[in-house]
Design an enzyme around this catalytic site. Sequence first.
Site, PDB file in Angstrom:
ATOM      1  N   THR A  42      -4.086  -6.755  -5.031  1.00 36.47           N
ATOM      2  CA  THR A  42      -4.318  -5.912  -6.066  1.00 36.47           C
ATOM      3  C   THR A  42      -3.386  -5.242  -6.840  1.00 36.47           C
ATOM      4  O   THR A  42      -2.266  -5.455  -7.779  1.00 36.47           O
ATOM      5  CB  THR A  42      -5.726  -4.970  -6.112  1.00 36.47           C
ATOM      6  OG1 THR A  42      -6.758  -5.469  -5.334  1.00 36.47           O
ATOM      7  CG2 THR A  42      -6.170  -4.475  -6.865  1.00 36.47           C
ATOM      8  N   THR A  43      -2.772  -4.245  -5.201  1.00 35.90           N
ATOM      9  CA  THR A  43      -2.004  -3.276  -5.831  1.00 35.90           C
ATOM     10  C   THR A  43      -0.384  -4.191  -6.210  1.00 35.90           C
ATOM     11  O   THR A  43       0.240  -3.930  -7.160  1.00 35.90           O
ATOM     12  CB  THR A  43      -1.517  -2.036  -4.264  1.00 35.90           C
ATOM     13  OG1 THR A  43      -2.776  -2.176  -4.021  1.00 35.90           O
ATOM     14  CG2 THR A  43      -0.203  -0.769  -5.119  1.00 35.90           C
ATOM     15  N   TYR A 134     -11.676 -10.843   0.899  1.00 37.18           N
ATOM     16  CA  TYR A 134     -11.184  -9.698   0.946  1.00 37.18           C
ATOM     17  C   TYR A 134     -12.311  -9.310  -0.464  1.00 37.18           C
ATOM     18  O   TYR A 134     -12.827  -9.958  -1.081  1.00 37.18           O
ATOM     19  CB  TYR A 134      -9.544  -9.636  -0.553  1.00 37.18           C
ATOM     20  CG  TYR A 134      -9.526  -8.917  -1.068  1.00 37.18           C
ATOM     21  CD1 TYR A 134      -9.988  -7.397  -0.881  1.00 37.18           C
ATOM     22  CD2 TYR A 134      -8.080  -9.044  -1.683  1.00 37.18           C
ATOM     23  CE1 TYR A 134      -9.118  -6.647  -1.458  1.00 37.18           C
ATOM     24  CE2 TYR A 134      -7.999  -7.777  -2.386  1.00 37.18           C
ATOM     25  CZ  TYR A 134      -8.443  -6.696  -2.250  1.00 37.18           C
ATOM     26  OH  TYR A 134      -7.709  -5.618  -2.937  1.00 37.18           O
ATOM     27  N   LYS A 164     -11.832  -7.359   4.259  1.00 37.60           N
ATOM     28  CA  LYS A 164     -10.826  -6.277   4.188  1.00 37.60           C
ATOM     29  C   LYS A 164     -11.556  -6.459   2.840  1.00 37.60           C
ATOM     30  O   LYS A 164     -11.983  -6.967   2.310  1.00 37.60           O
ATOM     31  CB  LYS A 164      -9.879  -7.213   3.590  1.00 37.60           C
ATOM     32  CG  LYS A 164      -8.418  -5.937   2.687  1.00 37.60           C
ATOM     33  CD  LYS A 164      -7.652  -6.233   2.178  1.00 37.60           C
ATOM     34  CE  LYS A 164      -6.997  -5.750   0.888  1.00 37.60           C
ATOM     35  NZ  LYS A 164      -7.449  -4.141   0.730  1.00 37.60           N
ATOM     36  N   SER A 166     -13.175  -3.211   0.230  1.00 31.34           N
ATOM     37  CA  SER A 166     -12.161  -2.720  -1.223  1.00 31.34           C
ATOM     38  C   SER A 166     -13.663  -2.748  -1.524  1.00 31.34           C
ATOM     39  O   SER A 166     -13.550  -2.542  -2.523  1.00 31.34           O
ATOM     40  CB  SER A 166     -11.574  -3.462  -1.634  1.00 31.34           C
ATOM     41  OG  SER A 166      -9.815  -3.009  -1.155  1.00 31.34           O
ATOM     42  N   GLY A 190     -10.456  -0.928   2.882  1.00 29.68           N
ATOM     43  CA  GLY A 190     -10.001  -0.843   1.930  1.00 29.68           C
ATOM     44  C   GLY A 190      -9.956   0.515   0.431  1.00 29.68           C
ATOM     45  O   GLY A 190      -9.702   0.639  -0.002  1.00 29.68           O
ATOM     46  N   ASP A 192      -9.172   4.206   0.395  1.00 31.86           N
ATOM     47  CA  ASP A 192      -8.665   4.858   1.739  1.00 31.86           C
ATOM     48  C   ASP A 192      -8.407   6.524   1.271  1.00 31.86           C
ATOM     49  O   ASP A 192      -9.024   7.083   2.233  1.00 31.86           O
ATOM     50  CB  ASP A 192      -6.624   5.229   0.535  1.00 31.86           C
ATOM     51  CG  ASP A 192      -6.429   3.894   0.452  1.00 31.86           C
ATOM     52  OD1 ASP A 192      -7.009   2.986   0.441  1.00 31.86           O
ATOM     53  OD2 ASP A 192      -4.695   3.331   0.158  1.00 31.86           O
ATOM     54  N   GLU A 193      -9.423   6.678   0.502  1.00 33.79           N
ATOM     55  CA  GLU A 193     -10.081   8.082   0.422  1.00 33.79           C
ATOM     56  C   GLU A 193     -11.514   8.453   1.259  1.00 33.79           C
ATOM     57  O   GLU A 193     -11.458   9.902   1.332  1.00 33.79           O
ATOM     58  CB  GLU A 193     -10.212   8.806  -1.060  1.00 33.79           C
ATOM     59  CG  GLU A 193     -11.201   7.695  -1.813  1.00 33.79           C
ATOM     60  CD  GLU A 193     -10.315   6.792  -2.690  1.00 33.79           C
ATOM     61  OE1 GLU A 193      -9.834   6.488  -1.886  1.00 33.79           O
ATOM     62  OE2 GLU A 193     -10.561   6.598  -3.782  1.00 33.79           O
ATOM     63  N   SER A 209      -4.155   1.444  -1.338  1.00 36.66           N
ATOM     64  CA  SER A 209      -2.112   1.058  -1.556  1.00 36.66           C
ATOM     65  C   SER A 209      -1.660   2.837  -1.349  1.00 36.66           C
ATOM     66  O   SER A 209      -0.545   2.557  -1.783  1.00 36.66           O
ATOM     67  CB  SER A 209      -2.586   1.338  -3.665  1.00 36.66           C
ATOM     68  OG  SER A 209      -3.580   2.662  -3.489  1.00 36.66           O
TER      69      SER A 209
HETATM   70  C1  SI3 Z   1      -9.484  -0.549  -6.294  1.00 37.51           C
HETATM   71  C2  SI3 Z   1      -8.202  -0.188  -5.904  1.00 37.51           C
HETATM   72  O1  SI3 Z   1      -7.227  -0.524  -6.300  1.00 37.51           O
HETATM   73  N1  SI3 Z   1      -8.401  -0.163  -4.451  1.00 37.51           N
HETATM   74  C3  SI3 Z   1      -7.115  -0.119  -3.067  1.00 37.51           C
HETATM   75  C4  SI3 Z   1      -7.390   1.374  -2.976  1.00 37.51           C
HETATM   76  O2  SI3 Z   1      -6.084   1.580  -1.638  1.00 37.51           O
HETATM   77  C5  SI3 Z   1      -7.444   2.886  -3.748  1.00 37.51           C
HETATM   78  O3  SI3 Z   1      -6.221   2.516  -4.399  1.00 37.51           O
HETATM   79  C6  SI3 Z   1      -7.074   4.002  -3.248  1.00 37.51           C
HETATM   80  O4  SI3 Z   1      -7.892   4.014  -2.492  1.00 37.51           O
HETATM   81  C7  SI3 Z   1      -7.150   5.166  -4.020  1.00 37.51           C
HETATM   82  O5  SI3 Z   1      -8.281   5.057  -4.789  1.00 37.51           O
HETATM   83  C8  SI3 Z   1      -6.929  -0.933  -2.402  1.00 37.51           C
HETATM   84  O6  SI3 Z   1      -8.142  -0.943  -1.693  1.00 37.51           O
HETATM   85  C9  SI3 Z   1      -6.337  -2.425  -3.004  1.00 37.51           C
HETATM   86  C10 SI3 Z   1      -5.925  -3.849  -1.798  1.00 37.51           C
HETATM   87  O7  SI3 Z   1      -6.362  -2.927  -0.741  1.00 37.51           O
HETATM   88  C11 SI3 Z   1      -4.930  -3.912  -2.442  1.00 37.51           C
HETATM   89  O8  SI3 Z   1      -4.152  -4.060  -3.417  1.00 37.51           O
HETATM   90  O9  SI3 Z   1      -4.881  -5.516  -2.381  1.00 37.51           O
END
Ligand code: SI3
Length: 311
Positions: A42-43, A134, A164, A166, A190, A192-193, A209
């Site tokens: 995603t990122t 995922y 994975k 999220s 996935g 992070d918070e 991310s």
């Molecule tokens: C919806 C989204 O982008 N979720 C992020 C999180 O890391 C997210 O940015 C973080 O928890 C902040 O909300 C990841 O789960 C995405 C991820 O792992 C990826 O890039 O594939």
Amino acid sequence: MYCLGTSLLHPPFREINFSVIGQYVDYLVKEQGVKNIFVNGTTGEGLSLSISERRRVAEEWVTKGRNKLDQVVIHVGALSLKESQELAQHAAEIGADGIAVIAPFFLKPWNKDVLINFLKEVAAAAPALPFYYYHIPALTGVKIRAEEVLDGIQEKIPTFQGLKFSDTDLLDFAQCVDQNRQRQFAFLFGVDEQLLSALVMGATGAVGSTYNYLGKKTNQMLEAFERKDFSSALNHQFCIQRFINFVVKLGFGVSQTKAIMTLVSGIPMGPPRLPLQKASREFTDNAEAKLRSLDFLSFNDLKDGNLEACS
Ligand SMILES: CC(=O)N[C@@H]([C@@H](O)[C@H](O)[C@H](O)CO)[C@@H](O)CC(=O)C(=O)O
């Protein structure tokens, strides 16, 4: 041992600047303690890349990460099964450590069996590579619970290695762990918070991310959790949340992650691809001020008398 992975950004994006990937690997390993990489997710705007770009990005990460990274997992999900299989095969050829696949999100699978049939066909194209499902329902719109998807998945997909996850549904996540205790699956969280809550539920690692620039801080939380110092672990999580909560209120997503990562690492991540828009200057200035106040950017002049600092 918990493993922390990060979802990768793509440096300068109108045309991908492959030349900074080596520097990016070194930054993650040395500055953030991140040695597991999730490419083209995603990122990394994987679904906004052409197939040939996705192949090239995967190759660069595998090559530049050799002898430096522990694992490079390539996301190969696509709307076209054929393209997904081609990417899976390619990941195997270049020596990736695993592949991951999201649910197809335009013509969607309407139940678990249909989804598994799709995943199975992709996994079969790389029969020697560990396979991860995922689960990211907010973006795919495929709301089939992960718990259901995992039920009996190993019989259908012998290379199934893990999930994975999220999503914020911790009941679903915990059920995935609880119902598969006898199996050696990886449960990678996935959001992070919320990572600390997921660790309590049995997460074995994390992919997200913010580990691009908060990897070190998150590793401190993982270490505290591992030594059962839950009070310190909670302090670290609160601290991470203070930052994420702040940027979420400003409007946070892939574009903003790129801006923050550019700021923190000094590696130019460039703008996102349409339909995403570049983060505003106002966002970046506010995020920078917050990072400094939390001591996530180590500027000596801010350390003294800074009540909010997290380190
Ligand atoms: C919806 C989204 O982008 N979720 C992020 C999180 O890391 C997210 O940015 C973080 O928890 C902040 O909300 C990841 O789960 C995405 C991820 O792992 C990826 O890039 O594939």
